[in-house]
Design a protein around this motif. Sequence first.
Motif, short mmCIF file in Angstrom:
data_model
loop_
_atom_site.label_atom_id
_atom_site.label_comp_id
_atom_site.label_asym_id
_atom_site.label_seq_id
_atom_site.Cartn_x
_atom_site.Cartn_y
_atom_site.Cartn_z
N VAL A 43 7.97 -17.37 -6.09
CA VAL A 43 7.37 -16.15 -6.62
C VAL A 43 8.22 -15.59 -7.75
O VAL A 43 7.72 -15.22 -8.82
CB VAL A 43 7.20 -15.10 -5.50
CG1 VAL A 43 6.85 -13.72 -6.10
CG2 VAL A 43 6.11 -15.52 -4.54
N ALA A 44 9.54 -15.54 -7.55
CA ALA A 44 10.44 -14.98 -8.56
C ALA A 44 10.47 -15.84 -9.81
O ALA A 44 10.60 -15.32 -10.93
CB ALA A 44 11.84 -14.83 -7.97
N ILE A 45 10.38 -17.14 -9.66
CA ILE A 45 10.46 -18.05 -10.81
C ILE A 45 9.11 -18.12 -11.53
O ILE A 45 9.05 -18.05 -12.77
CB ILE A 45 10.91 -19.45 -10.35
CG1 ILE A 45 12.34 -19.38 -9.80
CG2 ILE A 45 10.83 -20.45 -11.50
CD1 ILE A 45 12.79 -20.61 -9.04
N ASN A 46 8.03 -18.21 -10.79
CA ASN A 46 6.70 -18.34 -11.40
C ASN A 46 6.27 -17.09 -12.16
O ASN A 46 5.30 -17.12 -12.92
CB ASN A 46 5.64 -18.64 -10.34
CG ASN A 46 5.82 -20.01 -9.71
OD1 ASN A 46 6.77 -20.73 -10.01
ND2 ASN A 46 4.91 -20.36 -8.82
N ASP A 47 6.98 -16.01 -11.95
CA ASP A 47 6.65 -14.72 -12.56
C ASP A 47 6.59 -14.80 -14.09
O ASP A 47 5.94 -13.97 -14.73
CB ASP A 47 7.72 -13.70 -12.12
CG ASP A 47 7.58 -12.35 -12.79
OD1 ASP A 47 6.50 -11.75 -12.67
OD2 ASP A 47 8.56 -11.92 -13.43
N VAL B 119 17.41 -17.31 -12.36
CA VAL B 119 17.22 -17.00 -13.78
C VAL B 119 17.19 -18.28 -14.61
O VAL B 119 16.40 -18.43 -15.55
CB VAL B 119 18.33 -16.05 -14.27
CG1 VAL B 119 18.24 -15.85 -15.78
CG2 VAL B 119 18.22 -14.70 -13.56
N GLN B 120 18.03 -19.24 -14.24
CA GLN B 120 18.03 -20.53 -14.95
C GLN B 120 16.67 -21.21 -14.83
O GLN B 120 16.13 -21.71 -15.83
CB GLN B 120 19.12 -21.41 -14.35
CG GLN B 120 19.17 -22.82 -14.90
CD GLN B 120 20.28 -23.63 -14.24
OE1 GLN B 120 21.44 -23.32 -14.41
NE2 GLN B 120 19.91 -24.63 -13.47
N ARG B 121 16.10 -21.22 -13.65
CA ARG B 121 14.78 -21.85 -13.45
C ARG B 121 13.68 -21.09 -14.18
O ARG B 121 12.71 -21.68 -14.66
CB ARG B 121 14.46 -21.95 -11.96
CG ARG B 121 15.38 -22.88 -11.17
CD ARG B 121 15.28 -24.32 -11.66
NE ARG B 121 16.21 -25.20 -10.98
CZ ARG B 121 15.93 -25.89 -9.88
NH1 ARG B 121 14.76 -25.78 -9.31
NH2 ARG B 121 16.84 -26.69 -9.36
N ARG B 122 13.81 -19.78 -14.26
CA ARG B 122 12.83 -19.00 -15.03
C ARG B 122 12.86 -19.41 -16.50
O ARG B 122 11.81 -19.54 -17.15
CB ARG B 122 13.11 -17.51 -14.88
CG ARG B 122 12.65 -16.93 -13.55
CD ARG B 122 13.25 -15.55 -13.30
NE ARG B 122 12.81 -14.54 -14.26
CZ ARG B 122 11.78 -13.70 -14.08
NH1 ARG B 122 11.04 -13.79 -12.97
NH2 ARG B 122 11.47 -12.80 -14.99
N MET B 123 14.06 -19.64 -17.02
CA MET B 123 14.17 -20.08 -18.41
C MET B 123 13.57 -21.48 -18.60
O MET B 123 12.89 -21.75 -19.60
CB MET B 123 15.62 -20.05 -18.86
CG MET B 123 16.20 -18.65 -19.03
SD MET B 123 15.34 -17.67 -20.29
CE MET B 123 15.76 -18.58 -21.78
#
Length: 405
Positions: free
Chosen positions: A302-306, A263-267
């Motif tokens: 995949v989860a982060i690039n979403d 979640v941190q990397r997604r942000m």
Amino acid sequence: MQYSEIMVRYGELSTKGKNRQSFISRLNGNVAKALHEFPNLTIRPKRDRMHIELNGEDSDAVMHRLSQVFGIQNFSPSVAVPKDMDLVHEKALELMNAMVPEGSSYKVNTRRSDHSFELDTNQMNLDMGDFLSDARPDLVVQMRQPDFILRVEVRREAIYLSTTTVQGAGGLPVGTAGKAVLMLSGGIDSPVAGYYALKRGVEIEMVHFFSPPYTSDSALAKAKDLTAKLAPYVGSIKFIQVPFTETQEEVKAKVPEGYLMTVQRRMMLRLATAIAENRGALAIFNGEAVGQVASQTLESMVAINDVTTMPIVRPVATMDKNEIIKVAEDIDTYDLSIMPFEDCCTIFAPPAPKTKPNLDKTRYYETKIDVEGLMNRALEGIKVTEIKSSDHFLSQDRDLIAELL
């Protein structure tokens, strides 16, 4: 030897057809920025060469800086001589005496772009060879793999003499392949990724996330110094520091431990995308290498690039760590990168992060945090600095640096 100019030969620009002039113009601007510390230089870009008149500047210092500018195939410190053969003989002998030791082998290599000159290429080679045979009988003429090559370039404005050819950095002039942002951590990989982006002509701006008080001023200074290490390749680089403390604290408080990192990397990626869009960038570069850490498995990517549709480029994705370290050493970022100043990627790191995070679970856990509010407040707090190669941010900590290394 007192040279009058540096003659620069272009690299891949020769293949660029109708875009050639715009590439040369961009290279001219990059060279001017890279050599900003030498005020007496005169830079004259032409279609097939760039002439840098030294006007008394230190040729060795200029060449050192020039060797880091992408888009240059090679260059030669040269002496410009009026098109009078007596003067050409005099300067050629002076150059050979200064640069070519007794008993060396050599050959003369003439190129003539001024076809109105009285001697053609073969005649020039013979004339210079005959003269040097008499003036320097200790030298041996050798056509294949000689110790030295006396290069004679007959151009409209003058005849240029040189005995040294220095390999340039190659690649494309920075800025000719568009603009991107680079997610710069304090580690080994992202500066190497930045180097490869610059080499392919991409103008980059650094995006660095910092989380005081969990990360120190030294960690921020380290990231700026890493940027300064890459600045010579283009002249200067914009450094964008993004406050990330509030985001990390909220993620830690509301997201299960195994998904903290995801979640941190997604942000981070959301913020990098917003910054890129605001600054006219077309892509995001980072230093991810497949399988190196938990966040760099294909499932994690995949989860982060979403969270973005912007292209993400990973120049070191398939490189081994030792290969990346070798490049970091070559570009002089390695010693800085291994300094133990924690960046925001290492704080709050869970002991067992998910290496194969589930995308649906990731999206669900993210609903627990105020994504929009955190984004807006972080973007309001960004600070942009222009960093040049002459800048030093950790210099006040020299004793500590020496101890750490």
